[in-house]
Design an enzyme around this catalytic site. Structure first.
Site, mmCIF file in Angstrom:
data_model
loop_
_atom_site.group_PDB
_atom_site.id
_atom_site.type_symbol
_atom_site.label_atom_id
_atom_site.label_comp_id
_atom_site.label_asym_id
_atom_site.label_seq_id
_atom_site.Cartn_x
_atom_site.Cartn_y
_atom_site.Cartn_z
ATOM 1 N N LEU A 18 0.830 -1.200 0.000
ATOM 2 C CA LEU A 18 0.000 0.000 0.000
ATOM 3 C C LEU A 18 0.867 1.254 0.000
ATOM 4 O O LEU A 18 0.645 2.181 -0.788
ATOM 5 C CB LEU A 18 -0.921 -0.011 1.214
ATOM 6 C CG LEU A 18 -1.892 1.159 1.340
ATOM 7 C CD1 LEU A 18 -2.859 1.188 0.163
ATOM 8 C CD2 LEU A 18 -2.659 1.078 2.657
ATOM 9 N N LYS A 38 9.341 -5.725 -7.759
ATOM 10 C CA LYS A 38 8.979 -6.637 -6.673
ATOM 11 C C LYS A 38 9.776 -7.910 -6.936
ATOM 12 O O LYS A 38 9.306 -8.831 -7.600
ATOM 13 C CB LYS A 38 7.477 -6.913 -6.681
ATOM 14 C CG LYS A 38 7.011 -7.924 -5.625
ATOM 15 C CD LYS A 38 6.920 -7.328 -4.242
ATOM 16 C CE LYS A 38 6.415 -8.365 -3.236
ATOM 17 N NZ LYS A 38 6.172 -7.791 -1.894
#
Length: 254
Positions: A18, A38
């Protein structure tokens, strides 16, 4: 190495994705050159790539990079990376991750890299997430939980980073549950206040609890991208990125 920031957390489920997405969204909204990465993600099913951490980071950045470019290691089992990789008969190679990062850093003025789990989560038999942070050489944004236990977890993680001489840019505190009672509200407030006294780096937040994340992820990200803590974080990250010699494609200043 290069330009950008590494987002890690005091634990799993504290809001790393987030915060990473809101930061990336804020940078992209202000016309800055930002890429995402990521390196390792678990619990990812092929039919749910858009809802994966990597997919959400790409959506926040609005780039045309393929998911294979930004997320070289994805595993279906929701386990620690070493266990998830072993179950698939695979080994997570740190050099592969570093090579992917270097290619992204050559294209963007700033790359936001999001870790997996906490600082000491094992990635392979002989290295963990802290080793990757040290090798990639980016300053760290630490995401922590605003509430009981948050002080201890944040300070322990900061200590672990400093033992390896990893630079810490800021701590971002996130409300992972709704504070409905005066006691819970005081726990949140005192956690943030005490960390500001003891962390030795900027402590931003707390970010307000987002009850509709499951049904409106993008809406929550857009809202947080306009919040004061994320604006302050974006300014810190960009100031570091444009201060790096040779940073490519530098966007306009805010």
């Amino acid at each position: 190495m290069g330009n950008g920031v590494f987002v890690t957390g005091t634990d799993t489920g504290v809001g790393k994705t987030l915060v990473s997405c809101a930061l990336v969204r804020r940078l992209a909204q202000t016309g800055r050159s930002v890429g995402v990465m990521k390196p390792v993600e678990t619990g990812v099913l092929p039919e749910q790539l858009s809802e994966s951490d990597a997919g959400r980071l790409l959506a926040a950045a609005g780039t045309c990079d393929g998911i294979e470019e930004v997320s070289p290691y994805r595993f279906p089992l929701p386990l620690a990376p070493l266990a998830a990789a072993s179950a698939q008969g695979r080994v997570i190679e740190i050099q592969e991750i570093l090579g992917r990062y270097e290619r992204l850093a050559a294209r963007y003025a700033c790359v936001v890299v999001e870790g997996a789990g906490g600082l000491l989560v094992p990635m392979a038999k002989d290295w963990d997430l802290r080793d990757l942070i040290g090798r990639i050489g980016l300053p760290v944004v630490l995401v922590g939980r605003a509430g009981l236990g948050g002080i201890n977890h944040a300070l322990l993680t900061l200590e672990g980073l400093r033992q390896r001489h990893c630079a810490v840019m800021a701590v971002v505190m996130n409300e992972t549950a709704l504070s409905t009672t005066p006691a819970q509200q005081e726990q949140c407030a005192s956690t943030v206040a005490l960390l500001r006294e003891r962390a030795g780096v900027p402590v931003l937040g707390p970010l307000s609890y987002q009850p509709h994340l499951g049904s409106d992820w993008s809406g929550a990200v857009e809202m947080l991208a306009q919040s004061d803590p994320i604006r302050a974080l974006a300014n810190l990250v960009w100031a570091h990125a444009v201060g790096m010699p040779g940073s490519p494609r530098r966007g306009p200043e805010p």
